[in-house]
Write an enzyme that holds these catalytic residues in place. Structure first.
Site, PDB file in Angstrom:
ATOM      1  N   HIS A 138       0.866  -1.184   0.000  1.00  0.00           N
ATOM      2  CA  HIS A 138       0.000   0.000   0.000  1.00  0.00           C
ATOM      3  C   HIS A 138       0.906   1.239   0.000  1.00  0.00           C
ATOM      4  CE1 HIS A 138      -2.680   3.006   1.891  1.00  0.00           C
ATOM      5  NE2 HIS A 138      -3.686   2.251   1.505  1.00  0.00           N
ATOM      6  N   ASP A 215       3.298  -4.227   8.072  1.00  0.00           N
ATOM      7  CA  ASP A 215       2.065  -3.494   7.858  1.00  0.00           C
ATOM      8  C   ASP A 215       0.930  -4.449   8.223  1.00  0.00           C
ATOM      9  OD1 ASP A 215      -0.215  -2.323   6.966  1.00  0.00           O
ATOM     10  OD2 ASP A 215       0.561  -1.739   4.995  1.00  0.00           O
ATOM     11  N   GLN A 218      -4.324  -4.814   7.509  1.00  0.00           N
ATOM     12  CA  GLN A 218      -5.355  -5.768   7.078  1.00  0.00           C
ATOM     13  C   GLN A 218      -5.223  -7.094   7.827  1.00  0.00           C
ATOM     14  OE1 GLN A 218      -7.805  -4.876   5.207  1.00  0.00           O
ATOM     15  NE2 GLN A 218      -7.072  -3.085   4.090  1.00  0.00           N
ATOM     16  N   LYS A 241     -10.193   0.205  10.838  1.00  0.00           N
ATOM     17  CA  LYS A 241     -10.385  -1.039  10.070  1.00  0.00           C
ATOM     18  C   LYS A 241     -10.726  -2.209  10.976  1.00  0.00           C
ATOM     19  CE  LYS A 241      -6.995   0.137   6.489  1.00  0.00           C
ATOM     20  NZ  LYS A 241      -7.833   0.609   5.401  1.00  0.00           N
ATOM     21  N   CYS A 381      -5.014   2.457  -3.500  1.00  0.00           N
ATOM     22  CA  CYS A 381      -3.750   2.978  -2.949  1.00  0.00           C
ATOM     23  C   CYS A 381      -2.617   1.968  -3.118  1.00  0.00           C
ATOM     24  CB  CYS A 381      -3.877   3.380  -1.484  1.00  0.00           C
ATOM     25  SG  CYS A 381      -5.091   4.659  -1.212  1.00  0.00           S
TER      26      CYS A 381
END
Ligand code: C6P
Length: 424
Positions: A138, A215, A218, A241, A381
């Protein structure tokens, strides 16, 4: 069809999550998005909805407990501080950090990457050093390193992905060298849904003396995450999220690294002593939290963590795996549909990105929207990923703990309808 029915039966067996009762927790899911058209929300990868408990916790904070934190000696300020710091403790437990001082509140995952690039990067990266990323990142895990590399004369390298949307791990021995200072990669791709082998990648980075940043934007909302098991040096994620509010995110860091890093921003709360000549820095985690923080949002995120814990992250993950399998199977029935990323649920988070031959992804999303189905279309993104696939955009349907198989059926019906509109 028989296969789908079997999957549905498995779902009812799996319904330990009790999806209907979960849906009742989310007021927005009762909305009609157009007159007579109920909302089918399939855009949780962009931002999830919030259950009532999170909204109520924030409302109660503002109505009963609001004052600035860490500053007052009056009762309200103490209450606000207890709520704000209590949330940090629960977030630390949620990702199995060894202490809440490792949990830095940020605005979002993006700020976590910028903080590390600015503070750790500007102190430790020199000309000729290498930073390793992957081709599926991303922009949040791309632009801060591009800015740093430009400023310092450092070199960015990328682990490529294969046709099936998994990383080409055979390239690692060449890409990770003694020049590599940091390997920063996503745990779960927001486009392919690929679940990367985090511990293996962290170990590979450490083997050449590099740090590893994950990261987890998610990942943390969808599966149990344990920073000790991953052994990562830094990890960033966003509250919005994972059923929490916008405006709050988390940077996790190993204590010795955070201790050695200079502050990211200067101002109130991040200092111990100040005179006209200079200042000394506050302890962790407050050294990195300048100014009045997002108090209600941190409290909301703490409640979101309680909510997810009550459901059980293993159960959330198992249910989403089931949904993803169901979606992959159902979507494969749509003529001209091409799925991007791994084709089996075991390797994939609750994200399905696709194109439909003959229809632009934005038109697909627009036609679905008229049927109440919210999906995202565009580059999500992750422009370099799309360029590597030779496309400029995909349509993406993403699922969460309140998604039902009926909603996925509506998505599939909506796609058939889109093809009819385009006379395909
Ligand atoms: N992806 C999406 O629709 P922020 O915007 O800071 O909360 O999260 C950034 C981010 C970082 N990493 C990954 C893997 C992400 O998916 C995101 C956010 C959203 O895919 C909004 S662009």
């Amino acid at each position: 069809m028989e296969k789908l029915q079997k999957l549905k039966d498995f779902c009812s067996f799996l319904n330990m999550l009790n999806v209907q009762s979960i849906r009742a927790d989310f007021p927005i899911l009762n909305r009609e998005i157009y007159p007579g058209v109920p909302l089918v929300f399939l855009d949780s990868a962009a931002s999830t909805q919030r259950p009532s408990v999170v909204l109520e916790a924030m409302d109660d904070y503002y109505r009963q407990h609001h004052a600035n934190v860490h500053r007052g000696i009056h009762r309200l300020s103490e209450e606000a501080t207890e709520l704000y710091e209590g949330a940090r403790e629960r977030i630390a437990d949620f990702v199995n950090a060894t202490g809440s001082c490792q949990i830095i509140y940020t605005r979002n995952a993006t700020e976590g990457f910028n903080l590390v690039a600015y503070s750790w990067g500007r102190t430790n990266i020199e000309e000729g050093d290498e930073i390793l990323l992957t081709e599926m990142e991303h922009h949040a895990n791309l632009i801060p390193w591009q800015m740093l590399a430009k400023e310092k004369g450092a070199v960015l390298r990328y682990v490529p992905f294969l046709e099936d949307g998994t990383l080409d791990l055979s390239t690692l021995p060449k890409l990770l060298t003694e020049k590599t200072k940091l390997f920063s990669f996503t745990a779960v791709s927001n486009v392919f849904g690929t679940v990367n082998p985090v511990r293996q990648l962290v170990d590979a980075a450490h083997a050449v003396g590099a740090l590893a940043m994950v990261d987890a934007a998610q990942a943390v909302p969808h599966m149990p995450v344990d920073v000790q098991a991953w052994d990562c040096d830094f990890m960033a994620f966003s509250g919005h999220k994972m059923c929490g509010p916008t405006g709050i995110g988390v940077l996790f860091g190993k204590r010795e690294l955070l201790d050695a890093m200079p502050p990211f921003m200067g101002g109130g709360d991040m200092i111990l002593r100040v005179d006209f000549e200079g200042a000394t820095w506050n302890e962790l985690p407050w050294k990195f939290e300048a100014g009045t923080p997002s108090i209600a949002e941190a409290i909301g995120l703490g409640t979101a963590v309680d909510y997810l814990n009550d459901l059980g992250m293993d159960e959330v993950h198992a249910y989403e795996q089931f949904l993803t399998g169901y979606a992959l199977e159902s979507l494969s029935e749509v003529p001209g549909l091409r799925l991007y990323g791994p084709a089996s649920a075991g390797q994939k988070g609750a994200v399905t990105s696709f194109t439909v031959a003959g229809i632009h992804p934005h038109d697909v999303a627009d036609i679905l929207d008229k049927q109440g189905i919210a999906v995202r279309a565009g580059h999500h993104c992750a422009m370099p990923l799309h360029h590597r696939c030779g496309i400029s955009a995909t349509t993406r349907a993403s699922f969460y703990l309140h998604t039902t198989t009926e909603e996925i059926d509506k998505l599939v019906a909506g796609l058939h309808h889109a093809r009819q509109v385009f006379r395909l």
